[in-house]
Write an enzyme that holds these catalytic residues in place. Sequence first.
Site, PDB file in Angstrom:
ATOM      1  N   SER A 128       0.728  -1.245   0.200  1.00 58.33           N
ATOM      2  CA  SER A 128      -0.096   0.049  -0.012  1.00 58.33           C
ATOM      3  C   SER A 128       0.799   1.287  -0.013  1.00 58.33           C
ATOM      4  O   SER A 128       2.074   1.270   0.385  1.00 58.33           O
ATOM      5  CB  SER A 128      -0.682   0.079   1.351  1.00 58.33           C
TER       6      SER A 128
ATOM      7  N   TYR B 233      -2.264  -1.180  10.395  1.00 62.99           N
ATOM      8  CA  TYR B 233      -2.392  -1.417   8.976  1.00 62.99           C
ATOM      9  C   TYR B 233      -0.935  -0.956   8.240  1.00 62.99           C
ATOM     10  O   TYR B 233      -0.238  -1.409   7.558  1.00 62.99           O
ATOM     11  CB  TYR B 233      -3.383  -0.537   8.145  1.00 62.99           C
TER      12      TYR B 233
HETATM   13  P1  NAD Z   1     -11.321  -6.372  -0.362  1.00 66.91           P
HETATM   14  O1  NAD Z   1     -12.012  -6.238   0.965  1.00 66.91           O
HETATM   15  O2  NAD Z   1     -12.260  -6.157  -1.510  1.00 66.91           O
HETATM   16  O3  NAD Z   1     -10.761  -7.654  -0.613  1.00 66.91           O
HETATM   17  C1  NAD Z   1     -10.005  -8.534   0.475  1.00 66.91           C
HETATM   18  C2  NAD Z   1      -9.775  -9.844   0.270  1.00 66.91           C
HETATM   19  O4  NAD Z   1      -9.119 -10.512   1.213  1.00 66.91           O
HETATM   20  C3  NAD Z   1     -11.342 -10.810   0.057  1.00 66.91           C
HETATM   21  O5  NAD Z   1     -11.486 -11.632  -0.912  1.00 66.91           O
HETATM   22  C4  NAD Z   1     -11.196 -11.261   1.492  1.00 66.91           C
HETATM   23  O6  NAD Z   1     -12.157 -12.552   1.462  1.00 66.91           O
HETATM   24  C5  NAD Z   1      -9.892 -11.683   1.610  1.00 66.91           C
HETATM   25  N1  NAD Z   1      -9.575 -11.990   2.835  1.00 66.91           N
HETATM   26  C6  NAD Z   1      -9.554 -10.967   4.133  1.00 66.91           C
HETATM   27  N2  NAD Z   1      -9.256 -11.640   5.167  1.00 66.91           N
HETATM   28  C7  NAD Z   1      -8.789 -12.945   4.848  1.00 66.91           C
HETATM   29  C8  NAD Z   1      -8.468 -13.927   5.782  1.00 66.91           C
HETATM   30  N3  NAD Z   1      -8.521 -14.011   6.965  1.00 66.91           N
HETATM   31  N4  NAD Z   1      -8.111 -15.095   4.990  1.00 66.91           N
HETATM   32  C9  NAD Z   1      -8.370 -15.303   3.501  1.00 66.91           C
HETATM   33  N5  NAD Z   1      -8.908 -14.206   2.930  1.00 66.91           N
HETATM   34  C10 NAD Z   1      -8.978 -13.100   3.439  1.00 66.91           C
HETATM   35  O7  NAD Z   1     -10.226  -5.269  -0.171  1.00 66.91           O
HETATM   36  P2  NAD Z   1      -9.197  -4.719  -1.295  1.00 66.91           P
HETATM   37  O8  NAD Z   1      -9.544  -3.244  -1.182  1.00 66.91           O
HETATM   38  O9  NAD Z   1      -9.495  -5.372  -2.637  1.00 66.91           O
HETATM   39  O10 NAD Z   1      -7.723  -5.035  -0.583  1.00 66.91           O
HETATM   40  C11 NAD Z   1      -6.941  -6.019  -1.397  1.00 66.91           C
HETATM   41  C12 NAD Z   1      -5.557  -5.638  -0.590  1.00 66.91           C
HETATM   42  O11 NAD Z   1      -4.817  -4.361  -1.188  1.00 66.91           O
HETATM   43  C13 NAD Z   1      -5.281  -5.662   0.805  1.00 66.91           C
HETATM   44  O12 NAD Z   1      -4.058  -5.906   1.116  1.00 66.91           O
HETATM   45  C14 NAD Z   1      -5.318  -4.114   1.069  1.00 66.91           C
HETATM   46  O13 NAD Z   1      -4.628  -3.732   2.203  1.00 66.91           O
HETATM   47  C15 NAD Z   1      -4.666  -3.593  -0.150  1.00 66.91           C
HETATM   48  N6  NAD Z   1      -4.878  -2.246  -0.563  1.00 66.91           N
HETATM   49  C16 NAD Z   1      -5.838  -1.935  -0.879  1.00 66.91           C
HETATM   50  C17 NAD Z   1      -6.450  -0.504  -1.326  1.00 66.91           C
HETATM   51  C18 NAD Z   1      -7.498   0.132  -1.523  1.00 66.91           C
HETATM   52  O14 NAD Z   1      -7.598   1.377  -1.768  1.00 66.91           O
HETATM   53  N7  NAD Z   1      -8.708  -0.353  -1.756  1.00 66.91           N
HETATM   54  C19 NAD Z   1      -5.194   0.478  -1.242  1.00 66.91           C
HETATM   55  C20 NAD Z   1      -3.977  -0.120  -1.038  1.00 66.91           C
HETATM   56  C21 NAD Z   1      -3.766  -1.496  -0.629  1.00 66.91           C
END
Ligand code: NAD
Length: 255
Positions: A137, A150
């Site tokens: 991130s 985080y």
């Molecule tokens: P999201 O909530 O849409 O997806 C998260 C995924 O992780 C889901 O499929 C969920 O089932 C899975 N997950 C969560 N806990 C779990 C567990 N205990 N075991 C197995 N699977 C698990 O979120 P997203 O926004 O797509 O985030 C994905 C990644 O990107 C994360 O690591 C997040 O920190 C990172 N990220 C997101 C953003 C943003 O703006 N959305 C920005 C920077 C980084």
Amino acid sequence: MHTALITGSTSGIGLGIATEFAKAGYNIIFNGLEPNGAEIAANIAKEYNIKTIFNGANMLQPTELQAMVKQGVETFGTIDILVCNAGIQHVAPIDEFPEEKWNAILGINLTSAFHLSKAVWPTMKANKWGRIIMIASAHGLVASEFKSAYVAAKHGLVGLTKTLGLEGAPYGITANAICPGYVKTPLVEKQIADQAKTHGISEKEVIEKIMLAKHAIKDFVTVEDLGQMAVYLASNNARLITGTAMPMDGGWNAQ
Ligand code: NAD
């Protein structure tokens, strides 16, 4: 034909990355907690004429992660690409931050990547080829208030990436972290609603004044943008890129 294991690939960024790998012809091991995970994996296999499996391993259970890697290797003969993407968020001031949320964020966002990298390592080492891609991130490089767990986990993930980059060098294994700014996924939609409530402002104001305020380019990153970057990092042309933390954050880190 290469095989990619992508965690948290039944939602948001992980699903976007899986779709780009599918378009490029990779077989995929899907993972995530969404109840329709198997259906998502089957639909993508059909749409892009690739092979997929779904494994619902919980990132907090190392034995389940090891079993998922074993199932992937038994099914496809190898795992060439590991994308550690699963993650959660919790926003609270440090003096109110719940211990169980700290432990869950560190476990899901950081420690699972250690267990998975360790589990795929022997296969990649034997193949003399491997790609490990961490979805960190912008918060792997800079901090924001109220996100102690985080920010700590994502900085840790960048550190793990650098170490794997060095250790993988003799074996053709690269490790890189992608550092997205804000992406409109279910994780961020929830934050928009929560922040609007906390600050007593509209959701539009949260987007403009809190989230995109960090981006020099006032737009959300898309899951397709991130998927394309991951596919590039998995290519042979990216063989000399390792141990990096690459921002895709609209210039957030330039400030
Ligand atoms: P999201 O909530 O849409 O997806 C998260 C995924 O992780 C889901 O499929 C969920 O089932 C899975 N997950 C969560 N806990 C779990 C567990 N205990 N075991 C197995 N699977 C698990 O979120 P997203 O926004 O797509 O985030 C994905 C990644 O990107 C994360 O690591 C997040 O920190 C990172 N990220 C997101 C953003 C943003 O703006 N959305 C920005 C920077 C980084």
